[in-house]
Write a protein that holds these residues in place. Sequence first.
Motif, PDB file in Angstrom:
ATOM      1  N   GLY A 337       1.268  -1.437  -0.218  1.00  0.00           N
ATOM      2  CA  GLY A 337       0.046   0.054  -0.092  1.00  0.00           C
ATOM      3  C   GLY A 337       0.511   1.384   0.097  1.00  0.00           C
ATOM      4  N   ARG A 338       2.735   0.916   0.080  1.00  0.00           N
ATOM      5  CA  ARG A 338       2.944   2.200   0.372  1.00  0.00           C
ATOM      6  C   ARG A 338       2.479   3.264  -1.433  1.00  0.00           C
ATOM      7  N   ARG A 340       0.224   4.238  -4.165  1.00  0.00           N
ATOM      8  CA  ARG A 340      -0.832   5.240  -4.425  1.00  0.00           C
ATOM      9  C   ARG A 340      -0.961   5.319  -5.973  1.00  0.00           C
ATOM     10  N   GLN A 341      -2.205   5.469  -6.124  1.00  0.00           N
ATOM     11  CA  GLN A 341      -2.922   6.357  -7.609  1.00  0.00           C
ATOM     12  C   GLN A 341      -2.690   7.806  -8.022  1.00  0.00           C
ATOM     13  N   ASP A 343       0.821   8.555  -7.451  1.00  0.00           N
ATOM     14  CA  ASP A 343       1.619   8.550  -6.792  1.00  0.00           C
ATOM     15  C   ASP A 343       2.790   8.882  -8.373  1.00  0.00           C
TER      16      ASP A 343
END
Length: 363
Positions: A337-338, A340-341, A343
């Motif tokens: 989850g580091r 993300r959309q 990024d």
Amino acid sequence: MVNCNEVRRVDPLGNGPYNPAAYAMSSRQPRHVMIHARIVGTGSYLPERVVSNAEVAGTLGIDPSTVTRLTGIAERRWADPSQASSDLAVEACRRAMDAAGIAPSSVEAIVLSTTSPDMAFPSTACLLQRKLGCPGGPAFDLSASCSGFLYALSMADAMVRSGQVTQCLVVATEIKSRTLDPNDADTALLFGDGAGAVVVRAEQAGAQPNGGILGLRIHAEGAGHDLIRIPMGGSRTPATEATFSRPGTTLRMRGGPLFRLAVKKLNQAIRDLLKEFGVTLDDVAHLVLHQANGRILSSLAAKLGLPVSKLCSVIERAGNTSSASVPVALDYAVRSGRIRQQDLVVLGSFGGGITWATGLIRW
């Protein structure tokens, strides 16, 4: 990223359900729709066997804690004797396809990076295609040492943008443990085995503003070919019964010069890439760099003026998995989850040849 629990088959041109055959036919016709490539699924695989610093440092008379301090590595994984590079690739590709919500039947091409193929030929990509059950389509290997994944990704990006394919598997797979000399401190402490893969899909430009693969840049400088290599086993010095016991059959590396070149070349290449696309280091959310060793990663972050917190690293538990290290680290960052959309992610790698490569992605 596509939701791992959904299967989405969308025509990149926005014309209803995704039909690879129909799209392939239409892609051969003149069109005014701009297509770009997006990574829609990631996957990785590390072998089960955990190899500690105590194990690799024992024959060298080095304290295990010294290995961690010098390299940033606490453990690495080595393949089982029954496993070949294609077996590792199968697992990573299945996970990437699951994440993308696709079946092997919709994979139109496979581009594979390795310097440890199953055999001289046929290509490991063809062996992988058979094992996955993918339909006939281009499947080929490339060799660019630790930069191989980004070289392969650039090939997939070009095929998508040109309309040759709409969905492609890009995979890097390495078993370096079988070419290591346990008495060579420059290599025995660093390398592990593993595979990483991504699914690359065609997407209509504008579907998501400024998204997908923005740019990939690949480089080489053959004058540095002797910095890391396996001298024997090719057409110049074929592997024979007489050469099996000679040092040239194992991986050799000039660590100091390679370290300095890696930091210098990647620092400049990343700066050049960001300048080309009009973004700054402050805009970058994450750096996913080749996991050569911890000192190179921290040195690069310092040269770029970026906090270490922006580095996506798996070096501590995976070691240096050569060309597989970038997709393995990328998969870990995505699944945790580091990343993300939306990024902005910078990819970078450096390896034998010498080769180096960079990439800029809006996730």
